[in-house]
Design an enzyme around this catalytic site. Structure first.
Site, PDB file in Angstrom:
ATOM      1  N   ASP A 191       0.873  -1.179   0.000  1.00 21.85           N
ATOM      2  CA  ASP A 191       0.000   0.000   0.000  1.00 21.85           C
ATOM      3  C   ASP A 191       0.911   1.231   0.000  1.00 21.85           C
ATOM      4  OD1 ASP A 191      -2.091   1.755   0.187  1.00 21.85           O
ATOM      5  OD2 ASP A 191      -2.510   1.355   2.300  1.00 21.85           O
TER       6      ASP A 191
HETATM    7  C1  SPV Z   1      -7.378   2.168   3.422  1.00 21.66           C
HETATM    8  O1  SPV Z   1      -8.303   1.401   3.728  1.00 21.66           O
HETATM    9  O2  SPV Z   1      -6.586   1.946   2.504  1.00 21.66           O
HETATM   10  C2  SPV Z   1      -7.210   3.407   4.168  1.00 21.66           C
HETATM   11  C3  SPV Z   1      -7.574   3.432   5.564  1.00 21.66           C
HETATM   12  O3  SPV Z   1      -6.698   4.360   3.633  1.00 21.66           O
HETATM   13  S1  SPV Z   1      -6.131   3.144   6.485  1.00 21.66           S
HETATM   14  O4  SPV Z   1      -5.654   1.818   6.147  1.00 21.66           O
HETATM   15  O5  SPV Z   1      -6.551   3.274   7.841  1.00 21.66           O
HETATM   16  O6  SPV Z   1      -5.154   4.142   6.150  1.00 21.66           O
HETATM   17 MG    MG Z   2      -5.655   3.889   1.919  1.00 27.47          MG
END
Ligand code: SPV
Ligand code: MG
Length: 291
Positions: free
Chosen positions: A64
């Site tokens: 991510d």
């Molecule tokens: C996601 O679900 O990718 C988000 C929320 O951005 S968090 O993982 O809390 O950043």
């Molecule tokens: Mg996110």
């Protein structure tokens, strides 16, 4: 629960629900990176779906960290909007970190049927707000506001844009977070998300107490799961996003069933498995199974 009246689009329903009078229950969105998850969300009565950068990245074996593209997200949005008419809120991260990339994200996701886009002020390359092995950095606010305006010019007035700040995640003061959120509203954001990883939930309550509520407030209560949506609604939040809980439930459910298979040698355990019909119906709502 969001009520459906005739010709209203999911985006209009979402906008109306977020701007409902104080005291109305908050809208509850849940992360769904697949139609399988969306079918569970529908059954449970969630009001909206969240297309999570984290979940979609994970489902493709990617970090991510600005590795996903707009097409990856649009594919998921198309699948979800084809399956149900719940409003779909899309996490576009920092939309690629430039106005040109923001334009492409807005274009593709609006065409796929997104009801709302959530743009955050992380610097390129972003990392997940809960990463322990990477550090989030914050973007130049002028750039974020320019991206927001660019996205608005592409999506028009109906699609909502949520302005999200990572200020508290990078340990800046609440006053900085509130200022950045306010600047995003001036640039055209329809709602604001001041993300927090304070496990006590105190920070989230302070945010709600100090925000002037000129636009609705959004929360992602991953770090403070003990705070119910009723409590968050009472505090002033209008949208609660449960970003990754269904994926985590799927992993733990699959793990339990797989462990049991290894122990017993069979998967034949009706108690723990959904039916074959449940799976068939994700692709064809009227399907029946002969099993
Ligand atoms: C996601 O679900 O990718 C988000 C929320 O951005 S968090 O993982 O809390 O950043
Ligand atoms: Mg996110």
């Amino acid at each position: 629960m969001l009520t459906f009246t005739g010709s209203e689009t999911p985006a209009t329903r979402l906008r109306t629900a977020l701007n409902a009078p104080t005291g109305s229950p908050p809208v509850r969105a849940v992360g769904t990176s697949s139609v399988l998850a969306a079918s569970v969300a529908m059954e449970a009565g969630f009001d909206a779906l969240w297309v999570s950068g984290l979940e979609v990245s994970a489902s493709r074996g990617l970090p991510d960290a600005n590795v996903l593209g707009s097409r990856d997200l649009a594919d998921v949005v198309l699948a979800l909007t084809g399956f149900c008419d719940l409003p779909v809120v899309v996490d576009v991260d920092n939309a690629g970190g430039s106005t040109l990339t923001a334009r492409r994200y807005a274009n593709e996701l609006a065409r796929a049927g997104a009801a709302a886009l959530c743009l955050e002020d992380s610097a390129y390359p972003k990392c997940n707000s809960f990463s322990g092995h990477r550090e989030q950095r914050i973007a130049d606010l002028e750039l974020v506001c320019a991206q927001l305006m660019e996205m608005r010019s592409v999506v028009g007035p109906e699609t909502m844009i949520i302005g999200r700040t990572e200020s508290l995640i990078v340990q800046l003061d609440l006053s900085v977070a509130l200022d950045r959120a306010a600047r995003m509203v001036d640039a055209g954001a329809d709602a604001v998300l001041i993300h927090s990883k304070d496990p006590a939930g105190r920070e989230a309550l302070q945010v709600a107490a100090r925000w002037d509520h000129r636009v609705p407030l959004v929360t992602v209560p991953t770090a403070f799961p003990h705070m119910s949506w009723h409590m968050l609604g009472d505090a002033g939040y209008r949208l609660c996003i449960y970003a990754n809980q269904l994926s985590r439930a799927a992993i733990s459910g699959m793990r339990r069933v797989a462990e049991r298979f290894v122990e017993t040698g069979v998967f034949d355990d009706g108690e723990r498995l959904a039916s074959v019909q449940d799976v068939l119906r994700c692709g064809e709502p009227e399907a029946t199974a002969s099993l």
